[in-house]
Design an enzyme around this catalytic site. Sequence first.
Site, PDB file in Angstrom:
ATOM      1  N   GLY A  43      -2.549  10.643  10.562  1.00 42.04           N
ATOM      2  CA  GLY A  43      -2.410   9.189  10.498  1.00 42.04           C
ATOM      3  C   GLY A  43      -1.146   8.776  11.232  1.00 42.04           C
TER       4      GLY A  43
ATOM      5  N   ALA B  69       1.980   8.401  10.348  1.00 40.66           N
ATOM      6  CA  ALA B  69       3.195   9.186  10.129  1.00 40.66           C
ATOM      7  C   ALA B  69       3.118  10.531  10.845  1.00 40.66           C
ATOM      8  CB  ALA B  69       3.421   9.397   8.631  1.00 40.66           C
TER       9      ALA B  69
ATOM     10  N   ARG C 260       2.222  -8.215  -4.294  1.00 44.71           N
ATOM     11  CA  ARG C 260       0.895  -7.821  -4.795  1.00 44.71           C
ATOM     12  C   ARG C 260       0.865  -7.543  -6.289  1.00 44.71           C
ATOM     13  NH1 ARG C 260      -0.332  -3.964   0.411  1.00 44.71           N
ATOM     14  NH2 ARG C 260      -0.754  -5.692   1.831  1.00 44.71           N
TER      15      ARG C 260
ATOM     16  N   ARG D 273       5.303  -1.892  -3.160  1.00 48.50           N
ATOM     17  CA  ARG D 273       5.469  -2.033  -1.712  1.00 48.50           C
ATOM     18  C   ARG D 273       5.092  -3.442  -1.271  1.00 48.50           C
ATOM     19  NH1 ARG D 273       1.970  -2.032   2.249  1.00 48.50           N
ATOM     20  NH2 ARG D 273       0.247  -0.985   1.205  1.00 48.50           N
TER      21      ARG D 273
ATOM     22  N   SER E  75       3.883  -0.798   4.941  1.00 50.73           N
ATOM     23  CA  SER E  75       3.410   0.593   4.900  1.00 50.73           C
ATOM     24  C   SER E  75       3.274   1.172   6.300  1.00 50.73           C
ATOM     25  CB  SER E  75       2.085   0.701   4.152  1.00 50.73           C
ATOM     26  OG  SER E  75       1.088  -0.040   4.802  1.00 50.73           O
ATOM     27  N   LEU E  76       2.720   0.386   7.230  1.00 48.26           N
ATOM     28  CA  LEU E  76       2.624   0.891   8.605  1.00 48.26           C
ATOM     29  C   LEU E  76       4.021   1.198   9.114  1.00 48.26           C
ATOM     30  CD1 LEU E  76      -0.124  -1.482  10.071  1.00 48.26           C
ATOM     31  CD2 LEU E  76      -0.361   0.833   9.197  1.00 48.26           C
TER      32      LEU E  76
END
Lengths: 604, 250
Positions: free
Chosen positions: A12, A14, A297, A412, A417-418
């Site tokens: 992915g 990372a 969230r 988060r 996150s990206l």
Amino acid sequence: MAAPRIAIVGGGLAGLMAAIKVAEAGVAVDLFSIVPVKRSHSVCAQGGINGAVNVKGENDSPEIHFFDTCRGGDFLANQPPAKGMCYAAPGIIYLFDRMGVTFNRTAEGLLDFRRFGGTLHHRTAFAGATTGQQLLYALDEQVRRHEAAGLVTKYEGWEFVGAVKDAEGRCVGLTALDLRTMKAKAFKADAVMLATGGPGLLFGQSTNSLINSGSAAAAAYMDGAHYGNGEFIQVHPTAIPGADKLRLMSESARGEGGRVWVPRRQGDNRAPRQIPEAERFYFLEEKYPKYRNLVPRDVASREIHNVCVNLGLGVDGKMCVYLDLTHIPRATLKKKLEGILEIYEKFTGDDPCDEPMKIFPAVHYSMGGLWVDYERTADGFIDLGSPKNHMSNIPGLYALGEAEYQYHGANRLGANSLLSCVYAGQIGGPAAVLYAQNQAKAGSETPSSVYEAAEAHWTNRFAELARRDGPENPYKIHEELGRTMLENVTIVRENKKLEQTNAKIQELTERWKKASVLDNGQWANAPLSFLNQLENMLHLSRVVTLGALARDESRGAHYKPDFPDRDDEKWLKTTVAEFTPEGPKFRYDPVDVSLCKPVARKYD
Amino acid sequence: MPRQNIELRIRRQDSPTGPSRWEEFVLPWQPSMNVISCLMEIRKNPVTKQGQKTTPVNWESSCLEEVCGACTMLVNGKPRQSCTALVDNMPDGPITLEPLTKFPVVRDLQVDRKPMFEALKIVKAWVPIDGTYDLGPGPKLSQAEQETSYAFSRCMTCGCCMEVCPQYNTRSDFIGPAPLAQVRLFNAHPTGRMNAHERLDAIMGRGGLVDCGNAQNCVEACPKEIPLTEALGELGKQTTVYWLKNLLNK
């Protein structure tokens, strides 16, 4: 000393970013992935990537981004890594821009930015509503370039099953299972980097891809790697249900002006467009006039739970609310949100430009993950010259991306996150290179008997699993695990139910021993791999559940009605779990909050 | 009225070289079922319609929301992602599942699409950046250019276009529509354009653009509605101009 080799597991964002960084340093990479890397879970990220580029004249800055990130995470993240990430963010977005990512543009041709949760600034760069896919493709292309040049060797269709350690306890390689021949093979490496994503499958259905079992991280945990903040699981407020998975409806829908509401009157079953404005309850806007629909969230999911369960106002009597885009011009929606509109229509048959979407909360992301280290500078940044960055407690074993715990604290923020995946790859890759180049004795000089022993161990293990013919079906055990985790270890947590969950997991572990492999074939035997993964998942589920049980406070995504407040005095601590055969053993580490003082977390 | 039972006919094959066979399954209907959830039900109880014990069906899938491309197979004879193949939208009668036919079968519904990834190497589908250190922003792009490029950059290497292309098969060297469309994408990028000639060289030989038979099936089959035939037309222009330039420079 032979030229070093670094093994990276996971393709992915990372893993691929780390692979590029290592290859750029001239070091060879062996890249392992259970799927062709272009099909990794990063493709599912929709809304965008954060970076305070400040194109809208709002006086945004990396420092404000850093503050928003700390506060969004309820101050549980160690602050130097979060600070390093936020300051690197604009450069990361520019890098993708140079790689050719088709980011949306302003009229002048600059990168466009939109709003996201937990901030008041336009800070999120985006490519339609498939940003993760577009970023992953950019890295996939660059890795392919290094592959064509011979520096990267891909092992696609191989599954990490365990670390290989030498007599001193250093990680000197890994064992992987060839998912076609079903043979285990040990590989030498001077450092191993796990970028294997999150554990969504612990909850049965989630917004995660089917490959996100958490099994690789759990295997490392069982090999002695510590696991941090496992109890912090993010439930995304907006997804649509399916029989196979829950599909995310990006936060960017609210970033572009989408409004969340339910009918004011319980049992009002008129079609949503027949319900007049005055009879709609825009509960997020009423309670949080400042952040409105863009609260973080965890806050939004709790409010939905409250409105649906406690007030009984859920649409159709379910845990369901409307996400309304119908007031936004169709052309705007198509330009900025096309990917998700398409998916909503394909799965529900309704056009969200005409009909408010019916949405549900769904497990989405693990803030917790493998514990990793960092080296800070005096002014609170990351010391980029240190091999410690992203290294686990096992020397030579690194963790990156959702598989580690470092950046997001207790919750988060959307579109971070990206960023954290890419930043982890950017600093973790060079750290592993430094480590590999500065070992007095190279990992790859380890005697071959060590690798032979690892290979024999795993060969025996899979031979034993391949003979299993008990009465239990592993997929049914998994279904039960998911159901109990979903019911008891998500938005609202109660100690009694957590204790019951722990008992249930132990019962399932016993039943796992009596599970059949279902398939005695020696070729592309998916149930065999799954049977092994399932045991790892059961162990990891206990880390999540018992971590939650112990933490008697409410912080970020972890909410206990019996302990409704954040308790900094007792619980401003990192949870660190250590594997023992009887279950996880916990210790609690202090958090570095020297850069941004914890304040009350308010969004109204 | 939703149906009570779902019937599936699945083409099974134990190994790349083994024979294939049909197996039939019956499952009780549930709300919001798709082909993937049917396959998941089967593995929880791998028994055929005839009551015979069998193994779980092997298939490839990951994202289940049509962005990864993994779960592509023939559903009722048509190549598509099986995640968006909703049972309630299917005609009555059994649902047939088969592996794609243009790629070698690994097992059951899983095929090996490695040739598609290899083709991306051949056409140099990337922007050759100097390095990943911070060098400031990339080139400016108009909104119109962004929208055109975005359409091509959504290709998930799923193989639907390759499956329906009459020219893409074991008897031909044609690399197929998907990698060609990537040439169109990268040759339009302000930096990628600097190496346009390398990509054009790669597609002007055997197996390149001239092998396209213009059947136009590809554009019909693409689940992301990528304008593949427009890309092929545009590349026709680019290769002609490039060929003429080379000729004049000789």
